[in-house]
Write an enzyme that holds these catalytic residues in place. Structure first.
Site, PDB file in Angstrom:
ATOM      1  N   ASP A 147      27.118  59.042  81.638  1.00 17.19           N
ATOM      2  CA  ASP A 147      27.555  58.646  83.180  1.00 17.19           C
ATOM      3  C   ASP A 147      28.270  57.291  83.205  1.00 17.19           C
ATOM      4  O   ASP A 147      28.170  56.381  82.370  1.00 17.19           O
ATOM      5  CB  ASP A 147      26.175  58.623  83.905  1.00 17.19           C
ATOM      6  CG  ASP A 147      25.196  57.579  83.830  1.00 17.19           C
ATOM      7  OD1 ASP A 147      25.099  57.259  82.428  1.00 17.19           O
ATOM      8  OD2 ASP A 147      24.554  56.970  84.489  1.00 17.19           O
TER       9      ASP A 147
ATOM     10  N   GLU B 193      21.926  56.767  82.680  1.00 11.35           N
ATOM     11  CA  GLU B 193      21.657  55.215  82.382  1.00 11.35           C
ATOM     12  C   GLU B 193      21.823  54.408  83.364  1.00 11.35           C
ATOM     13  O   GLU B 193      21.139  53.354  83.517  1.00 11.35           O
ATOM     14  CB  GLU B 193      22.296  54.983  80.914  1.00 11.35           C
ATOM     15  CG  GLU B 193      21.837  53.731  80.336  1.00 11.35           C
ATOM     16  CD  GLU B 193      22.514  52.316  80.792  1.00 11.35           C
ATOM     17  OE1 GLU B 193      22.279  51.547  80.408  1.00 11.35           O
ATOM     18  OE2 GLU B 193      23.413  52.534  81.661  1.00 11.35           O
TER      19      GLU B 193
END
Length: 409
Positions: free
Chosen positions: A83, A177
């Site tokens: 991400d 994350e």
């Protein structure tokens, strides 16, 4: 174009931005686009043990030890997150490679977006190198698609060169994350590594095994609305109380005024009217005692205001997020020594630096998987001025290979 750069340019064009407000896992469905691509590419390499967690958006792979290395050394993992951050859009990224000769970089002439070494002096370190930048309207996504690309290039190298000695290798790519939930559904048993590295750092040569102790705080303030024409000694403006609250915190202990091991209070959001105001903070410090003192400082600020008004206007909720992984890494300092040796063999000056943030590795270390952090060659993450150095990324792939070889010795 090298394998790692070709992969990186492909990955950054996929929008994988996470979103802390959805409450789902993964937080955005579009992260699956990269997960599916990585799964297909790992399978195409001929790696037999590849798993795609379609529910939670994790990708795992296992590369068996090379001939004669079976059962030798520890099972070593490499992890990166798919991400990208919320601060700047990750949609429609337009990466380009330029040879940097110094001076300003015009990212976007139409919108007058200029990347200047006067504002980012570390740019001067890259004169004579090739940089990957954007058009200034998006982030690049080097955090952490540079790490993803480097791990994939390492995997491709070992599968193409079975004669190169290495022990058992594990690979994982995680979602979310950037919003602190990248390890919520991480399958440690399936991953099956003894130790690991996250590849999620910055400048070439940096090695990190100390990170912030982290907490989030929400300050809710109640007020009292009265017609302003008749408000004397009656109105309590929650927005003004919120300003008073923030003024009680140390003014110089913010991200913009601190560096290295210095902690901070970070006001991330605020909203307010007369009857209700909310302040959101991040609390950070490398030292656990100072971390606890910071939380107590915020509580005392609330108490001070409540005492002033003689009622409980301010309510504060503090939740710990993660802790400094240093205590979990120290019994496994071979992770640091091997990384330093692999860098120095390539002529890369290795230096340990504290992480002014957190990584999946911090949480994984406390889950039982010691996991320091390696550099990626990306800089200015979470920014429209994010960039990555081509030559540094190529060197980092060699570092990963070198570390893997050392763990087989």
């Amino acid at each position: 174009m090298s394998d790692v750069i070709e992969r990186f340019l492909e990955y950054v064009r996929l929008d994988t931005q996470s979103d802390e407000h959805t409450g789902t896992q993964p937080s955005t469905a579009k992260q699956h686009d990269l997960a599916k691509l990585l799964y297909d590419q790992l399978c195409a390499m001929g790696i037999e043990k590849v798993t795609y967690d379609k529910e939670h958006c994790y990708v795992y792979a296992s590369i068996p030890a090379s001939a004669g290395m079976e059962g030798k050394g520890k099972k070593l993992g490499f992890i990166a997150h798919m991400d990208t951050a919320m601060e700047v859009t990750g949609a429609n990224v337009k990466p380009r490679i330029l040879s940097y000769a110094g001076g300003n970089i015009v990212l976007n002439e139409n919108e007058n977006i200029v990347f200047s070494p006067e504002e980012f002096p570390e740019l001067t370190q890259y004169i004579g190198k090739d940089l990957i930048v954007t058009d200034g309207t998006t982030l690049l996504g080097a955090d952490d698609k540079a790490g993803v690309a480097e791990i994939m290039a390492m995997a491709s190298f070992f599968t193409a060169h079975p004669e190169m000695p290495h022990g058992e290798l594990r690979i994982a790519f995680t979602p979310d994350e950037e919003i602190g939930s990248g390890t919520d559904f991480f399958d440690l048993e399936l991953f099956d590594a003894d130790v690991a590295y996250t590849v999620d750092g910055g400048a070439l040569g940096e090695l990190e095994y100390e990170n912030f102790n982290a907490a989030s705080a929400e300050v809710k303030i109640s007020g009292r609305s009265v017609h302003p024409g008749d408000a004397k000694d009656k109105m309590i403006n929650a927005s003004l109380v919120a300003m008073d609250y923030h003024a009680l915190l140390p003014a110089e202990e913010t991200p913009a005024h601190t560096e290295g091991y210095e902690g901070f209070y970070h006001l991330t959001a605020m909203s307010g009217e007369i009857e209700q105001a909310v302040l959101s903070y991040l609390i950070r410090d490398h030292d656990r005692d100072r971390f606890e003192q910071r939380k107590e400082c915020m509580r005392k600020a609330a108490e001070q205001i409540n005492e002033r008004f003689g009622q409980e206007l301010v309510r504060i909720t503090i939740e710990d997020s993660y802790y400094n992984m240093c205590e979990k890494i120290k019994p496994h300092m071979e992770l640091i020594e091997y990384a330093k040796a692999a860098m120095e063999e390539l002529g890369i000056p290795a230096k340990t630096v504290p992480i002014r943030g957190g990584t999946d590795g911090a949480r994984l270390s406390f889950m039982g998987l010691p996991c320091p952090n390696l550099c990626t060659g990306g800089r200015n993450c979470h920014s429209r001025f994010e960039y990555a150095c081509v030559q540094d990324m190529e060197q980092i792939v060699k570092v990963l290979v070198g570390i893997a070889k050392r763990f087989s010795e």
